[in-house]
Structures are given as C-alpha cells and as structure tokens.
Design a protein around this motif. Structure first.
Motif, PDB file in Angstrom:
ATOM      1  N   GLY A 219      -3.396 -10.631   1.333  1.00  0.00           N
ATOM      2  CA  GLY A 219      -3.357 -10.711   2.788  1.00  0.00           C
ATOM      3  C   GLY A 219      -2.304  -9.818   3.412  1.00  0.00           C
ATOM      4  N   HIS A 220      -1.278  -9.415   2.627  1.00  0.00           N
ATOM      5  CA  HIS A 220      -0.240  -8.533   3.144  1.00  0.00           C
ATOM      6  C   HIS A 220      -0.729  -7.092   3.284  1.00  0.00           C
ATOM      7  CE1 HIS A 220       3.211 -11.336   1.571  1.00  0.00           C
ATOM      8  NE2 HIS A 220       2.398 -11.930   2.430  1.00  0.00           N
ATOM      9  N   VAL A 221      -1.811  -6.739   2.614  1.00  0.00           N
ATOM     10  CA  VAL A 221      -2.241  -5.334   2.603  1.00  0.00           C
ATOM     11  C   VAL A 221      -3.683  -5.152   3.050  1.00  0.00           C
ATOM     12  CG1 VAL A 221      -0.614  -4.743   0.776  1.00  0.00           C
ATOM     13  CG2 VAL A 221      -2.925  -5.440   0.154  1.00  0.00           C
TER      14      VAL A 221
ATOM     15  N   ASP B  46      -3.375  17.563  -5.236  1.00  0.00           N
ATOM     16  CA  ASP B  46      -4.294  18.702  -5.157  1.00  0.00           C
ATOM     17  C   ASP B  46      -4.902  18.815  -3.759  1.00  0.00           C
ATOM     18  OD1 ASP B  46      -5.662  20.928  -6.115  1.00  0.00           O
ATOM     19  OD2 ASP B  46      -7.383  19.753  -6.811  1.00  0.00           O
ATOM     20  N   GLY B  47      -4.068  18.562  -2.747  1.00  0.00           N
ATOM     21  CA  GLY B  47      -4.527  18.672  -1.379  1.00  0.00           C
ATOM     22  C   GLY B  47      -5.381  17.518  -0.891  1.00  0.00           C
ATOM     23  N   ARG B  48      -5.522  16.488  -1.710  1.00  0.00           N
ATOM     24  CA  ARG B  48      -6.357  15.348  -1.334  1.00  0.00           C
ATOM     25  C   ARG B  48      -5.508  14.124  -1.029  1.00  0.00           C
ATOM     26  NH1 ARG B  48     -10.747  16.203  -6.101  1.00  0.00           N
ATOM     27  NH2 ARG B  48      -8.887  17.042  -7.117  1.00  0.00           N
ATOM     28  N   ASP B  49      -5.923  13.378  -0.026  1.00  0.00           N
ATOM     29  CA  ASP B  49      -5.200  12.198   0.429  1.00  0.00           C
ATOM     30  C   ASP B  49      -5.726  10.966  -0.302  1.00  0.00           C
ATOM     31  OD1 ASP B  49      -3.647  10.418   1.889  1.00  0.00           O
ATOM     32  OD2 ASP B  49      -5.116  10.274   3.514  1.00  0.00           O
ATOM     33  N   LEU B  50      -4.844  10.292  -1.055  1.00  0.00           N
ATOM     34  CA  LEU B  50      -5.196   9.078  -1.781  1.00  0.00           C
ATOM     35  C   LEU B  50      -4.487   7.889  -1.146  1.00  0.00           C
ATOM     36  CD1 LEU B  50      -5.920  11.334  -3.867  1.00  0.00           C
ATOM     37  CD2 LEU B  50      -5.208   9.745  -5.658  1.00  0.00           C
ATOM     38  N   LEU B  51      -5.232   6.848  -0.873  1.00  0.00           N
ATOM     39  CA  LEU B  51      -4.692   5.590  -0.376  1.00  0.00           C
ATOM     40  C   LEU B  51      -4.812   4.555  -1.489  1.00  0.00           C
ATOM     41  CD1 LEU B  51      -3.638   3.699   1.866  1.00  0.00           C
ATOM     42  CD2 LEU B  51      -6.023   3.377   2.570  1.00  0.00           C
ATOM     43  N   LEU B  52      -3.690   3.947  -1.864  1.00  0.00           N
ATOM     44  CA  LEU B  52      -3.664   2.961  -2.944  1.00  0.00           C
ATOM     45  C   LEU B  52      -3.102   1.647  -2.419  1.00  0.00           C
ATOM     46  CD1 LEU B  52      -2.524   5.928  -4.191  1.00  0.00           C
ATOM     47  CD2 LEU B  52      -2.918   4.684  -6.314  1.00  0.00           C
ATOM     48  N   ALA B  53      -3.637   0.552  -2.924  1.00  0.00           N
ATOM     49  CA  ALA B  53      -3.125  -0.777  -2.596  1.00  0.00           C
ATOM     50  C   ALA B  53      -3.105  -1.608  -3.870  1.00  0.00           C
ATOM     51  CB  ALA B  53      -3.988  -1.456  -1.541  1.00  0.00           C
ATOM     52  N   GLY B  54      -2.132  -2.501  -3.960  1.00  0.00           N
ATOM     53  CA  GLY B  54      -2.039  -3.346  -5.143  1.00  0.00           C
ATOM     54  C   GLY B  54      -1.508  -4.717  -4.822  1.00  0.00           C
ATOM     55  N   VAL B  55      -1.584  -5.594  -5.810  1.00  0.00           N
ATOM     56  CA  VAL B  55      -1.058  -6.948  -5.683  1.00  0.00           C
ATOM     57  C   VAL B  55      -0.182  -7.272  -6.882  1.00  0.00           C
ATOM     58  CG1 VAL B  55      -2.966  -7.817  -4.294  1.00  0.00           C
ATOM     59  CG2 VAL B  55      -3.109  -7.938  -6.786  1.00  0.00           C
ATOM     60  N   ASP B  56       0.707  -8.232  -6.683  1.00  0.00           N
ATOM     61  CA  ASP B  56       1.459  -8.798  -7.795  1.00  0.00           C
ATOM     62  C   ASP B  56       0.492  -9.621  -8.648  1.00  0.00           C
ATOM     63  OD1 ASP B  56       3.624  -9.315  -9.387  1.00  0.00           O
ATOM     64  OD2 ASP B  56       4.848 -10.201  -7.807  1.00  0.00           O
ATOM     65  N   ASP B  57       0.950 -10.076  -9.795  1.00  0.00           N
ATOM     66  CA  ASP B  57       0.044 -10.603 -10.826  1.00  0.00           C
ATOM     67  C   ASP B  57      -0.729 -11.848 -10.378  1.00  0.00           C
ATOM     68  OD1 ASP B  57      -1.271 -11.132 -13.148  1.00  0.00           O
ATOM     69  OD2 ASP B  57       0.488 -11.807 -14.257  1.00  0.00           O
ATOM     70  N   PRO B  58      -2.057 -11.745 -10.255  1.00  0.00           N
ATOM     71  CA  PRO B  58      -2.859 -12.919  -9.898  1.00  0.00           C
ATOM     72  C   PRO B  58      -2.828 -14.022 -10.956  1.00  0.00           C
ATOM     73  CG  PRO B  58      -4.079 -10.886  -9.501  1.00  0.00           C
ATOM     74  CD  PRO B  58      -2.868 -10.520 -10.293  1.00  0.00           C
TER      75      PRO B  58
ATOM     76  N   ARG C  70       0.842  -1.185   0.000  1.00  0.00           N
ATOM     77  CA  ARG C  70       0.000   0.000   0.000  1.00  0.00           C
ATOM     78  C   ARG C  70       0.881   1.240   0.000  1.00  0.00           C
ATOM     79  NH1 ARG C  70      -5.091  -0.330   4.001  1.00  0.00           N
ATOM     80  NH2 ARG C  70      -3.585   0.283   5.595  1.00  0.00           N
ATOM     81  N   GLY C  71       0.295   2.366  -0.383  1.00  0.00           N
ATOM     82  CA  GLY C  71       1.005   3.631  -0.346  1.00  0.00           C
ATOM     83  C   GLY C  71       0.018   4.782  -0.393  1.00  0.00           C
TER      84      GLY C  71
ATOM     85  N   GLY D 160      -7.707   0.466  -5.604  1.00  0.00           N
ATOM     86  CA  GLY D 160      -7.104  -0.860  -5.631  1.00  0.00           C
ATOM     87  C   GLY D 160      -6.597  -1.170  -7.030  1.00  0.00           C
ATOM     88  N   VAL D 161      -5.390  -1.724  -7.142  1.00  0.00           N
ATOM     89  CA  VAL D 161      -4.732  -1.901  -8.435  1.00  0.00           C
ATOM     90  C   VAL D 161      -4.250  -3.347  -8.574  1.00  0.00           C
ATOM     91  CG1 VAL D 161      -2.906  -1.059  -9.959  1.00  0.00           C
ATOM     92  CG2 VAL D 161      -3.974   0.512  -8.328  1.00  0.00           C
TER      93      VAL D 161
END
Length: 303
Positions: A191-193, A171-183, A165-166, A206-207
């Motif tokens: 489960g790690h995130v 533009d002053g907005r807080d974005l939370l992103l999470a991703g996985v390696d290739d399913p 996650r990161g 989510g990516v």
C-alpha cells in the motif's frame, strides 16, 4: 526364504535412501547452475536488456566456492542485477556477501531482503513445510546485521526497494521498479507504493522475496510488466519427473521456479514472472534433490 527377500528389499531401499541423501547433500547442493530465459516484455523494436537475478545465497563463512561462482557471473556483463533476498545465514556473513557481489556493484542494481537477512536460521521440523502458510509476523528483534548489508548496497547505488519505488536509466531507457519487504514475515506494505504504472516508464519491474499471491496480484493489477521473486528454493527436494511438492508460500508448485505468466491464465496482458530457485539452503537443511542451486540471466526482448 520370504523373510530373507524382505530383509534384502529393505536393505536395498535403505541403501538407495542413503545414496540419495549423499547425492543431495554432497553434490547437488553445490552444483551451481546458470539458467537463461528470453522474456518478450519490451516494446516492439527495443534492443535486448540483460537482467541477472540472484537469490537466496544463505551465505555462511567459509563458502568460498559459492562466492567464487557468483563472482564469475560478472563475465555475463548484465545491464541490471536484482537480488531478491536471503543473502545471510550467519552473523559474520556480510563480508562474504559483499565479496560475492563486488564485481557487480558498478552495475545498476536493486534489492529486497528476506527473512534470513533479518533472522538467523533455526532448526525446524521439516514437516512444517507441508503445512499451509500465509505470511506471518515475527515479534522477535532481528539478530543478523541486515542494516550493514543494506548500507553497503545503498552506497554502491543499488536501489533499496523495501516497501518503496525507484527509477533507473539503463541504455537510455527509463525503468520503474517497486518492491516490498518480505511477505513471508508479513512485513510487506505494498500500500505504500501502489499506483497504476502503465505508460509511466519503458519497463516496470516488481520485486519481492517471497512470491505470495497477494503481492503478485497487486503488482500485476498495477501494471508491472516483470515480477521477480525467490524464497521457494525451487521446492528444494523435488520428485524426478514430477517436480516440487511445496513452495513454502501460497504460490502453486507448478510455478515454483522459472518463467511463467501472472496471473497464470491472465491472457496477453498478464505480467511475466521469474521465480529463482536460489543458490543456497538453510544450514540446518543443507541438501537439494532434483533441484540444483541456480542464478538466472533473463534476456528481456521485444514483444
């Protein structure tokens, strides 16, 4: 007379088949398109946020037209760039990928990798795409220079969302992103995130490279508002007026590309999802039909 008509009919069908193949391999596979969607995912009263989604370059040396077209997307001035993998299709492709992405490297970005960032493409039976798939582990050692590409993107400040996650402030907005390696390779470790995220950021994304339901379901259940994926090539060979026959994963063909909700019938709280049909193909299947290569500008707007 009947034999003559049959011969002419077969010759006509063969001619149509050859013409279709020539169109798919000679024109459509290089007819790059920009798709645009408005996605009402932001809080009421929010200003729009522009996300450029790029996927499945499958770049090989010498594809200067593709590189130039991607570079030209910088004129869109996106607020965020997300690439959902399969950038490479050759051991010497990293310089070309970086050349394509260079105009965006000062823009906030995030990435995950797909199977063709790790492994060189190989010939395969086209009929295998019609068989059930569920994500499979590969024991071979990766043979493409994915670490080189990863290190360059990280050095530019792009978030590496490989089973992680990161956060970004845009533009002053807080974005939370999470991703996985290739399913598709069975490398996903959600489960790690995993953690509920509602109320923890102005926008949650989510990516994943391949839109397998196990990953999409988990991200949506955790409250990610926007899901981004690639991998499907939009079906690659589609039937005009009908659409895709396969997705090369367990996502249903009706949602093989474009914007939809996930779960598909999840009501007003369902996540928004965009699946990119991508910009390339395997070098061993260099054709598209009724499914042009594409990148997408998602304009996120207030609900």
């Amino acid at each position: 007379m009947a034999a003559t008509r049959t011969t002419l009919t077969l010759a006509g069908l063969a001619g149509l088949g050859l013409a279709g193949f020539a169109y798919a391999a000679g024109y459509e596979v290089r007819s790059y398109r920009l798709r645009r969607f408005d996605v009402p995912v932001l809080a009421p009263g929010s200003q729009p946020l522009r996300v450029l989604h790029i996927s499945d370059l499958h770049l090989t040396p010498g594809q200067e037209r593709k590189i130039s077209w991607v570079r030209g997307l910088a004129a869109l001035e996106p607020d965020l760039v997300v690439t959902t993998g399969d950038n490479l299709a050759h051991p010497d492709a990293v310089p070309g990928v970086l050349q394509a992405y260079e105009p965006f490297l000062d823009t906030p970005g995030a990435f995950v990798f797909g199977s063709n960032d790790y492994y060189s493409p190989r010939p395969k039976n086209p009929a295998s795409y019609l068989l059930p798939v569920g994500g499979r582990a590969v024991a071979d050692k990766p043979d493409l220079p994915w670490t080189e590409l990863r290190d360059h993107l990280r050095a530019a400040g792009w978030l590496d969302l490989t089973n992680s996650r990161g956060r970004l402030t845009i533009d002053g907005r807080d974005l939370l992103l999470a991703g996985v390696d290739d399913p598709h390779l069975g490398r996903d470790r959600y489960g790690h995130v995993t953690a509920p995220v509602r109320g923890h950021a102005d926008l949650t994304i989510g990516v994943t490279h391949a839109p397998y339901l196990r990953v999409l379901d988990a991200m949506a259940a955790d409250g990610y508002q926007l899901l981004l994926a690639g991998h499907t090539h939009g079906g690659q060979l589609c039937v005009p007026g009908y659409g895709a026959l396969v997705t090369n994963c367990d996502l249903e063909p009706a949602r093989v590309k474009g914007v939809s909700r996930h779960p598909a019938h999840g009501g007003p709280d369902a996540a928004w999802m965009h699946v990119s049909a991508g910009l390339g193909t395997s070098p061993y299947a260099p054709f598209r039909f009724a499914c042009p290569p594409e990148a997408t500008l998602l304009t996120l707007v207030a609900r």
